[in-house]
Design a protein around this motif. Structure first.
Motif, short mmCIF file in Angstrom:
data_model
loop_
_atom_site.label_atom_id
_atom_site.label_comp_id
_atom_site.label_asym_id
_atom_site.label_seq_id
_atom_site.Cartn_x
_atom_site.Cartn_y
_atom_site.Cartn_z
N PHE A 128 0.85 -1.31 0.11
CA PHE A 128 -0.19 0.07 0.08
C PHE A 128 0.77 1.28 -0.05
O PHE A 128 1.86 1.20 0.43
CB PHE A 128 -1.01 -0.01 1.21
N CYS B 93 -1.26 4.98 0.45
CA CYS B 93 -2.12 5.66 1.65
C CYS B 93 -2.67 4.64 2.38
O CYS B 93 -3.14 4.74 3.67
CB CYS B 93 -2.94 6.63 1.04
N TYR C 284 -5.73 3.63 2.40
CA TYR C 284 -7.10 3.90 2.47
C TYR C 284 -7.99 2.66 2.18
O TYR C 284 -9.12 2.31 2.58
CB TYR C 284 -7.50 5.10 2.08
N CYS C 285 -7.49 2.10 1.00
CA CYS C 285 -8.41 0.95 0.41
C CYS C 285 -8.22 -0.40 0.87
O CYS C 285 -8.69 -1.27 0.58
CB CYS C 285 -8.22 1.03 -1.18
N CYS D 293 -8.36 1.37 -6.16
CA CYS D 293 -7.46 1.90 -5.50
C CYS D 293 -6.80 3.20 -6.15
O CYS D 293 -6.17 2.90 -7.33
CB CYS D 293 -5.87 1.02 -5.09
N CYS E 147 -4.64 4.95 -5.35
CA CYS E 147 -3.05 5.04 -5.55
C CYS E 147 -2.52 4.16 -6.71
O CYS E 147 -1.29 4.13 -6.87
CB CYS E 147 -2.38 4.93 -4.24
N THR F 146 -2.27 0.91 -6.76
CA THR F 146 -1.18 -0.43 -6.35
C THR F 146 -1.68 -1.97 -6.90
O THR F 146 -1.51 -2.81 -6.47
CB THR F 146 -1.43 -0.59 -5.02
N MET G 186 -9.13 8.65 -2.26
CA MET G 186 -10.29 7.70 -1.56
C MET G 186 -10.64 8.27 -0.30
O MET G 186 -11.90 7.85 -0.09
CB MET G 186 -9.47 6.31 -1.47
N TYR H 295 -2.68 13.47 -3.79
CA TYR H 295 -1.97 13.78 -5.19
C TYR H 295 -2.02 15.23 -5.51
O TYR H 295 -2.30 15.61 -6.57
CB TYR H 295 -2.92 13.09 -6.32
S1 FES Z 1 -3.24 2.65 -1.30
FE1 FES Z 1 -4.34 4.71 -1.50
S2 FES Z 1 -6.33 4.29 -2.43
FE2 FES Z 1 -4.99 2.24 -2.30
#
Ligand code: FES
Ligand code: FES
Lengths: 149, 718
Positions: A94, A96, A98-99, A131, A133, A135, B357, B409
């Motif tokens: 991961f 952030c 959050y997902c 996700c 980000c 990932t 998110m 971001y």
């Molecule tokens: S790691 Fe940030 S939304 Fe999945």
């Protein structure tokens, strides 16, 4: 209302129509399950009802009565991570994060239904989880690792 | 470690000339932290920040490029680093701890990072522009190295030996001669050492790194995987209320009348109106929602441009063209006179949303006239200043804390939710939490700028660029300069009063500018019948950019592999914020359905010495996936002051099925300083996809997003 969450009986006072997500987060302070959209579009709020992955923002708490609810908080047993959590940890998936909880819960449901999924099956099953980000390739690797375990 | 090292006098615990008031602050400082060693960048910062009265000097404001942090080693060998930088998924909590661990030869677990807390960390302008790795990283390395030298000096004195014979490992200083060892804590013995950062302290070179430069896993990975990490939207305080704001039906609408009485009549509800701001706080979110709905309100709306007229609006409302980044070299006219082929093209770029998110969230608490707000922002100090201004408070009475947040971001430079929660908490006299809905995040945050870019370029028969005119309307200055050698250039940036609120984004405007540069380069190569990569290299001097183009091409099999029918290969690259990127992409276009699928990508990236290879991979990966969304389908739709697609069901973001096979090649330049990597890798993907579509179909697309509805209906004419 009475709910069974992570093997424990919990009595809640929320209105029966309140989506399960808010009962978990606001009334029971089980905040591992996340709000991402409230519209069934991102998967951040995924929990298990029995063995099935559900979007907790989309089902009224009353619909979860009489079923075993599992959240991210209920996966690790006796301080030991669930094999899916462990695989994600090993892959250092991961950014952030959050997902993460929704991804992990969806994966657990996938592997219960299909212990040895093909790559296509994984992608098909996980496509509802976002996700932002990006990932995804690492999540894919973690799921494959967990399926081997 | 052979270099000559400066020596500290361990008895001279603080700078002697700073007496009096400073001593008092110093005592308070160590009272809070315990004894040990503290290394600060500017002594005044640490003192002022720890002060609980308004009389202490307020922390000096640093410039955007200047950074401050400080570091404390306790008697238990625990190292605490205080930095105003924040974690939004770039994994700097890990990478910054790594560089400190490296210089102090400590396990990563004994380093605690206190980040983005305006009461404890020095002023920081914000976490953006890929500044953390190139500026904060080296400063923390120097701070850690300064502390290490203090420990070595203490040990040398204690053992009466030359400090250069001593070594350091695992929080201990070792005396190889006698086999004695002492922990950092045993050496400081509860005394207090306060040192400013030494400028000439020896640093471990990247080639000798043992902890830095390795793939240390995310330090709080397990907390995240078990759901224990508390994001702001997860935090609770006793007796807290849930806030909600009444939103205007369109941007720029003003309030005509409002009746809050029905909302106020609901049990436990506090409803607030201050100017055009209307909000409620209620014991639970459902009641808050009900209260908002109960408010009777009338708005005065104003007509505004819609998406259909966006690009003509940008051109008609443009300023003269002297915006940031505007430059001129030679004469376009002369350049065009020597050209044998000329190409004039116009490109458009839509607004896109960051869509983090975790939407904006804040938890606000008032206590004895002090305001504390936890919020997810890239600029906690700026939010503190905004709050202080809004409530007429001195800065010392406002504290902003930023727990690791669900991504940004570039989209969380501001503190809207913080201000809203604080207003409601003040009125309710209780703490208030407030989390934006997805729809609010899509509507009331800000967007990556839209833009219109016109290029006029000339080239000779042998593929040499002669002239390059670049007119950028509104999309911004980053990446606006072509990296290619062109003798005659005119580059103009025309800022526009944007119809939508716009701001920072990953890679800023370079996502637009480099898309255009690299698309135009491809079309010029096509015009003179050259291979697009060879054409680029012919006109490119910058060795670092050449190196990534060559590495990406090699990894991808450019020149050796041939695309299958209805497939195409494309390349694109550029440089931004000290990072160099090149991406090759293969796309498949379904001739029946018109669906465009990115099959595979190869990205080569170079940003100096790599601090954490696995996390760098993850940043590149993230940039490619995010860039793919903006390339193919992301666009904010709007009309007359309303966002028309404020949901994930309508605003399409990349998902598992959209993700190609992604190959990443890191060029680790241990001889070069480390640069940040959260932004630059995004710039190559959009032009690479665009150019691959051109090869597959012959259609040279000129707008971002490229194919929001696929290519059905576009392919028939072939
Ligand atoms: S790691 Fe940030 S939304 Fe999945
Ligand atoms: S929060 Fe339930 S699917 Fe997004």
């Amino acid at each position: 209302m009475e709910l069974r969450i992570n093997g424990k009986k919990r009595t809640v006072t929320a209105d029966a129509k309140t989506p399960l997500l808010y009962v978990l987060r606001d009334e029971l302070d089980m905040t591992g399950t996340k709000y991402g959209c409230g519209e069934g579009q991102c998967g951040a709020c995924t929990v298990l009802l029995g063995d099935a992955a559900v979007r907790s923002c989309q089902i009224p708490a009353s619909a979860a009565q009489g079923k075993e609810i599992t959240t991210i908080e209920g996966l690790a047993q006796d301080g030991k991570l669930h094999p899916v959590q462990q695989a994600y940890l090993n892959e250092d998936v991961f950014q952030c994060g959050y997902c993460a909880s929704g991804m992990v819960m969806s994966t657990v449901a996938l592997l219960r239904a299909k212990p040895k999924p093909t790559e296509e099956e994984i992608i098909g099953f996980m496509n509802g989880n976002v996700c932002r980000c990006g990932t995804y390739p690492r999540i894919l690797a973690a799921i494959k690792e967990a399926a081997k375990a | 470690m052979e270099e000559k090292t400066p020596t500290f006098d361990p008895n001279q615990g603080t700078e002697q000339h700073r007496a009096g008031k400073t001593d008092k602050s110093r005592r308070r400082f160590f009272k809070l932290l315990g004894g040990g060693i503290a290394v600060t960048f500017v002594l005044q910062d640490a003192f002022a920040l720890l002060s609980d009265s308004g009389s202490a000097p307020s922390p000096r404001k640093a410039f955007a490029d200047e950074v401050d942090a400080w570091l404390h080693i306790g008697e238990n060998n625990k190292v605490t680093v205080y930095t105003g930088k924040v974690e939004v998924g770039q994994n700097i909590r890990t990478s910054l701890a790594q560089v400190v661990a490296e210089e102090l030869q400590l396990p990563i677990g004994s380093i605690d990072m206190v980040m983005g807390d305006t009461a404890l960390t020095p002023y920081d302008a914000g976490t953006f522009g890929s500044r953390t790795t190139p500026s904060m990283g080296p400063q923390l390395r120097r701070a850690a190295a300064t502390a290490r030298e203090i420990v070595l000096d203490l040990a040398a004195k204690e053992w009466n030996t030359d400090k250069h014979t001593l070594s350091i490992s695992n929080g201990q200083v070792l005396h190889p001669g006698t086999n004695e060892s002492k922990t950092f804590g045993e050496l400081t013995k509860g005394k207090e050492f306060l040192k400013p950062l030494a400028g000439d302290v020896p640093l471990t070179p990247a080639s000798a790194w043992k902890v830095a430069g390795t793939s240390v896993p995310k330090v709080n990975g397990e907390e995240i995987l078990t759901g224990k990490h508390k994001y702001v939207s997860d935090m609770k305080l006793p007796g807290m209320l849930y806030g909600k704001v009444l939103r205007a039906p369109s941007f720029k609408a003003s309030l005509k009348s409002a009746d809050l009485s029905a909302a106020k009549a609901l049990p436990g509800v506090v409803a607030v109106q201050e100017g055009d701001f209307i909000g409620v706080a209620a014991p639970d979110p459902q009641t808050a929602e009900k209260a908002i709905k109960a408010i009777k309100v009338q708005w005065q709306e104003v007509p505004q441009p819609s998406r259909a007229e966006l690009f003509s609006f940008l051109k008609e409302n443009a300023s003269g063209g002297g915006g940031r980044g505007s430059t001129r070299k030679g004469s376009i006219e002369r350049g065009m006179n020597t050209a044998t082929q000329k190409l004039k093209s116009s490109y458009t770029v839509d607004y896109i949303a960051h869509a983090p998110m975790e939407p904006r969230a804040a938890l606000a608490q008032w206590e004895n006239g002090h305001l504390t707000v936890w919020t997810g922002t890239q600029r906690p100090f700026a939010v503190r200043d905004d709050l202080a201004r809004a409530f007429g408070l001195p800065q010392e009475k406002v504290r902003v804390l930023m727990p690791d947040t669900g991504s940004a971001y570039g989209g969380k430079h501001t503190g809207e939710a913080a201000l809203e929660a604080a207003r409601l908490a003040k009125a309710a006299q209780k703490s208030v939490t407030l989390t934006w809905t997805r729809e609010e995040e899509f509507t009331w945050a800000y967007f990556r700028p839209a833009g219109l870019i016109e290029v006029y370029s000339g080239v000779t028969e042998d593929g040499t660029l002669t002239a390059w005119e670049f007119q950028n309307y509104n999309s911004g200055a980053s990446g606006i300069h072509t990296p290619y050698v062109v003798p005659h250039q005119q580059i103009q940036h025309h800022p526009v009063d944007s119809p939508l609120r716009q701001g920072s984004y990953r890679g800023l405007a370079s996502t637009a500018n480099i898309f255009v540069i690299e698309s135009q380069m491809d079309d010029l190569a096509n015009l003179v019948g050259m291979d697009p990569l060879a054409f680029r290299l012919k006109n490119l001097d910058e060795p670092r950019l050449r190196a990534v183009f060559e590495a990406a091409a090699k990894g991808f099999g450019w020149g050796s592999a041939k695309p299958a029918p209805n497939h195409g290969f494309g390349v694109g690259g550029g440089t931004e914020k000290g990072g160099f990127t090149a991406t090759c992409a293969e796309v498949a276009v379904d001739p029946g359905s018109g669906e465009v699928k990115v099959v595979r990508t190869t990205t080569a990236f170079e940003c100096g010495a790599v601090v954490n290879p696995a996390h760098l991979d993850n940043q590149i990966l993230g940039a490619i996936v995010q860039g793919l969304g903006g390339a193919l389908f992301e666009a904010v739709d709007f009309g007359n002051g309303k966002i028309l697609n404020p949901h994930f069901a309508q605003y399409r973001v990349p998902r598992f099925k959209d993700t190609p096979a992604i190959e990443i090649i890191q060029l680790d330049r241990k001889d070069l300083p480390s640069a940040g990597a959260g932004e630059a890798p995004i710039v190559g993907i959009a032009p690479a996809i665009r150019n691959a579509i051109a090869q597959a179909t012959g259609i040279r697309l000129k707008s971002l997003p490229l194919v929001p509805k696929g290519m059905k209906g576009m392919l028939g004419s072939r």
